[in-house]
Enzyme design. Structure first.
Site, PDB file in Angstrom:
ATOM      1  N   ASP A   1      -6.007   8.661   3.457  1.00 52.36           N
ATOM      2  CA  ASP A   1      -6.035   8.788   2.002  1.00 52.36           C
ATOM      3  C   ASP A   1      -7.324   9.447   1.516  1.00 52.36           C
ATOM      4  O   ASP A   1      -7.304  10.308   0.628  1.00 52.36           O
ATOM      5  CB  ASP A   1      -5.877   7.406   1.354  1.00 52.36           C
ATOM      6  CG  ASP A   1      -4.531   6.771   1.678  1.00 52.36           C
ATOM      7  OD1 ASP A   1      -3.568   7.528   1.925  1.00 52.36           O
ATOM      8  OD2 ASP A   1      -4.435   5.529   1.680  1.00 52.36           O
TER       9      ASP A   1
ATOM     10  N   HIS B   1       1.686   4.370  -2.970  1.00 51.74           N
ATOM     11  CA  HIS B   1       1.747   5.828  -2.786  1.00 51.74           C
ATOM     12  C   HIS B   1       3.105   6.367  -3.240  1.00 51.74           C
ATOM     13  O   HIS B   1       3.193   7.360  -3.966  1.00 51.74           O
ATOM     14  CB  HIS B   1       1.569   6.188  -1.305  1.00 51.74           C
ATOM     15  CG  HIS B   1       0.183   6.016  -0.787  1.00 51.74           C
ATOM     16  ND1 HIS B   1      -0.921   6.565  -1.401  1.00 51.74           N
ATOM     17  CD2 HIS B   1      -0.287   5.368   0.315  1.00 51.74           C
ATOM     18  CE1 HIS B   1      -2.009   6.264  -0.710  1.00 51.74           C
ATOM     19  NE2 HIS B   1      -1.649   5.534   0.336  1.00 51.74           N
TER      20      HIS B   1
ATOM     21  N   HIS C   1       0.839  -1.206   0.000  1.00 51.66           N
ATOM     22  CA  HIS C   1       0.000   0.000   0.000  1.00 51.66           C
ATOM     23  C   HIS C   1       0.875   1.258   0.000  1.00 51.66           C
ATOM     24  O   HIS C   1       0.677   2.169  -0.809  1.00 51.66           O
ATOM     25  CB  HIS C   1      -0.900  -0.043   1.238  1.00 51.66           C
ATOM     26  CG  HIS C   1      -1.764   1.163   1.427  1.00 51.66           C
ATOM     27  ND1 HIS C   1      -3.122   1.150   1.220  1.00 51.66           N
ATOM     28  CD2 HIS C   1      -1.462   2.436   1.829  1.00 51.66           C
ATOM     29  CE1 HIS C   1      -3.623   2.352   1.473  1.00 51.66           C
ATOM     30  NE2 HIS C   1      -2.635   3.148   1.852  1.00 51.66           N
ATOM     31  N   GLU C   2       1.850   1.298   0.907  1.00 53.67           N
ATOM     32  CA  GLU C   2       2.731   2.462   0.992  1.00 53.67           C
ATOM     33  C   GLU C   2       3.619   2.595  -0.252  1.00 53.67           C
ATOM     34  O   GLU C   2       3.897   3.704  -0.714  1.00 53.67           O
ATOM     35  CB  GLU C   2       3.602   2.372   2.249  1.00 53.67           C
ATOM     36  CG  GLU C   2       2.838   2.503   3.552  1.00 53.67           C
ATOM     37  CD  GLU C   2       2.151   3.839   3.706  1.00 53.67           C
ATOM     38  OE1 GLU C   2       2.670   4.846   3.174  1.00 53.67           O
ATOM     39  OE2 GLU C   2       1.091   3.893   4.331  1.00 53.67           O
TER      40      GLU C   2
END
Length: 355
Positions: free
Chosen positions: A159, A65, A61-62
């Site tokens: 987010d 980003h 997930h990170e």
């Protein structure tokens, strides 16, 4: 985040170091030990593996980003895996609404894709997978759906809150958009905390994180925006009170009491040779206060210059955890700038724009 300690580098992806915090390592060892020894019936090896996969998903997930942010020139220092999840250490997110939107949705979108792939695997392999493996894939997909959906809540600085700010920033000033998104985030945090009182204490912890994060994000953005275009030379104090290396500590203490300044440049023959702060003299016992400044001053000088953006100077003050910077022009002391000077400038600019 840039000063996270006690973390171990695991590997590098997209040029970004992935680090494991010691606290997370201890937590995972504890979970696996409990599962292996069967100390608690509810914690088995399958659950331990699922928890591990959840944090792997958080890293992905990170990374999502970070990958998109890199495409827009944002420097990513590292990603640290903590017990509360993955945290990216990156420079300020672009103020372009479109870029911020794409960076914000990249993480949740990855969670939804992983969930979709898992459900497809369960559907296609229903007759070939064992019941235990099907359950594991199913729950892993469910966790990704929950993570993706939860992150899309319009609670700044999550987010979804950043997506909301990106939307608002296309219709109003960036500071106003941040303030509105932060206020919505704080209101949702309060609601979440109230719900947590009756259902789950973990929601209270998340609510506290969201509330504090929203307030800090707003203040950071407000300061950086209000200070945009302002240089150190515009804010610094030009009439600088200095001391010499031979000035007695007792005299400096009198200056601090009279002038209300907690730090003084030390100048010898026109050259800056050190700086003496209240921190330096606070530990000096009364019997030694007749001794010279040179014995106690800080010689490792961190300075700035008149043309430097004041926002950069503030970042250095915060990073180094100091209260003031001497201002040098061609090696000559021309002023001094403190956090107080900068905050005063922020207050003036805030009044000027009517924020």
């Amino acid at each position: 985040m840039k000063n996270v300690k006690y973390s171990l580098k695991l590997f590098t992806v997209f040029g970004i170091p992935i680090e494991l915090h010691v606290s997370f390592l201890i937590l995972m060892l504890f979970i696996y030990a409990v599962a292996a020894l069967n100390l608690f019936p509810g914690i088995n090896l399958l659950l331990a593996v699922l928890i591990t996969l959840v944090f792997v998903t958080v890293v992905i997930h990170e990374l999502s980003h970070s990958y998109v942010a890199q495409r827009y020139g944002v420097k990513i220092e590292r990603i640290v895996l903590l017990p509360i999840g993955g945290v990216s250490a990156m420079e300020e997110i672009p103020k372009d609404p479109g870029q911020e939107f794409r960076i914000a949705v990249a993480g949740p979108a990855t969670n939804f894709v992983i969930a979709g792939v898992c459900y497809i695997l369960v559907f296609l392999g229903a007759s070939h997978l064992s019941g235990t493996l099907q359950d594991a894939i199913y729950y892993f997909a469910l966790v990704n759906l929950i993570l993706g959906g939860f992150n899309m809540l319009p609670a700044f600085p999550m987010d979804g809150g950043r997506v909301l700010r990106a939307y608002l920033a296309g219709r109003m000033s960036y500071v106003r958009a941040t303030r509105l998104a932060a206020n919505i985030g704080k209101q949702l945090a309060i609601i979440m905390a109230i719900v947590g009182v009756f259902y789950n204490i973990f929601l209270i912890l998340i609510a506290v994180f969201i509330y504090i994060g929203a307030e800090q994000e707003y203040r950071t953005i407000m300061v950086s925006t209000l200070l945009e275009g302002i240089t150190v030379g515009n804010v610094m104090t030009r009439d600088v009170q200095t001391v010499t290396p031979e000035t007695p500590i007792s005299e400096v203490l009198n200056l601090m009491f009279q002038k209300k300044h907690m730090g003084y440049p030390v100048v010898e023959n026109g050259n800056l040779v050190g700086i003496l702060t209240f921190h330096d003299v606070s530990g000096v016992v009364p019997d030694r206060r007749s001794e010279a400044v040179r014995l106690f001053m800080t010689r490792d000088i961190i300075s700035t210059y008149p043309e430097e953006p004041v926002a950069d100077a503030l970042e250095r003050l915060n990073k180094k955890q100091i209260g003031r910077l001497p201002v040098l022009s061609e090696g000559v002391l021309v002023g001094i700038i403190s956090k107080t000077d900068i905050l005063r400038a922020v207050e003036v600019m805030n009044l000027k724009i009517g924020e």
